[in-house]
Write an enzyme that holds these catalytic residues in place. Structure first.
Site, PDB file in Angstrom:
ATOM      1  N   LYS A 121       0.644  -1.248   0.012  1.00  0.00           N
ATOM      2  CA  LYS A 121      -0.019   0.069   0.142  1.00  0.00           C
ATOM      3  C   LYS A 121       0.965   1.266   0.036  1.00  0.00           C
ATOM      4  O   LYS A 121       0.687   2.246  -0.858  1.00  0.00           O
ATOM      5  CB  LYS A 121      -0.917  -0.164   1.364  1.00  0.00           C
ATOM      6  CG  LYS A 121      -2.006   1.269   1.380  1.00  0.00           C
ATOM      7  CD  LYS A 121      -2.867   1.245   2.375  1.00  0.00           C
ATOM      8  CE  LYS A 121      -2.089   1.464   3.691  1.00  0.00           C
ATOM      9  NZ  LYS A 121      -3.012   1.601   4.987  1.00  0.00           N
ATOM     10  N   ASP A 139      -6.422   0.538   0.310  1.00  0.00           N
ATOM     11  CA  ASP A 139      -6.579   0.656   1.598  1.00  0.00           C
ATOM     12  C   ASP A 139      -8.001   0.111   2.055  1.00  0.00           C
ATOM     13  O   ASP A 139      -8.657  -0.502   1.063  1.00  0.00           O
ATOM     14  CB  ASP A 139      -6.404   2.037   1.967  1.00  0.00           C
ATOM     15  CG  ASP A 139      -7.384   2.979   1.436  1.00  0.00           C
ATOM     16  OD1 ASP A 139      -8.206   2.483   0.410  1.00  0.00           O
ATOM     17  OD2 ASP A 139      -7.471   4.170   1.568  1.00  0.00           O
TER      18      ASP A 139
END
Length: 211
Positions: A121, A139
């Site tokens: 991420k 996310d």
């Protein structure tokens, strides 16, 4: 409608709603952004932006972080939570970037994820926002919303990343992810989504949603 057609429609609608899609974390250089993203783990961006000014004022260069007193860093970032592991990661990242990457934040995911505390991420955000390369930041907002609007049917972040990279235009990926975060905060929340106000509810799989 194919998934690619669907995502293009969603992208255009979200562009109108959120024309200025930028990362909400404040940073003035690649390493500061890397630090801010690390601090944002299980912490709000708003809180991180309250903490980083003092941190960035005291530690201005990569070498400053390499030589930092970990207790001092812990003190400065304490309110972000998990401050011990985050402080260790921040100093470790700086040292590894200095020693292995000639003082430059890596521009690719494979190298970035070798840094302490950096996952896919974070790596995707850096390569997208800093280097303008293909990126999909997965996310909690992206996991939730991409499933709700039928772009994916899974919860695994890495699988979602690669699935979305097949249908999201490369030049739209980074901004699309920022818009999804804004949209998730404003409208499509986890517990009480504002379905009646949602501009993309015609694409939503939630039962009972009407345009």
């Amino acid at each position: 409608m194919t998934k690619k057609e669907r995502v293009l429609k969603v992208i255009e609608i979200l562009k109108e709603k959120y024309p200025d899609a930028i990362c909400s974390l404040t940073a003035s250089n690649p390493f500061e952004l890397l630090v801010a993203v690390r601090l944002s783990a299980q912490c709000t961006d708003a809180r991180v932006n309250l903490v980083t000014p003092a941190l960035f004022e005291k530690y201005k260069t990569l070498e400053d972080y390499c030589n930092a007193d970990i207790k001092d860093v812990e003190h400065l970032i304490h309110s972000c939570g998990f401050y011990k592991s985050k402080a260790e990661s921040i100093i470790g990242m700086a040292q590894m970037i200095r020693d292995k990457f000639d003082g430059r934040v890596p521009d690719n995911i494979d190298d970035l994820i070798t840094l302490p505390g950096v996952g896919r991420k974070t790596a995707n955000l850096i390569v997208g926002d800093i280097y303008g390369k293909e990126s999909i930041v997965v996310d909690t907002h992206m996991i939730r919303i991409s499933n709700r609007i039928g772009l994916v049917s899974e919860k695994d972040p890495k699988k979602i990343e690669f699935s979305l990279k097949k249908i999201v235009p490369v030049e739209e990926g980074s901004d699309f992810c920022h818009r999804i975060v804004l949209f998730g905060r404003d409208v499509c929340s986890a517990r009480k989504p504002l379905c009646g106000e949602c501009p993309i509810n015609e694409y939503c799989k939630k039962v009972g949603v009407k345009k």
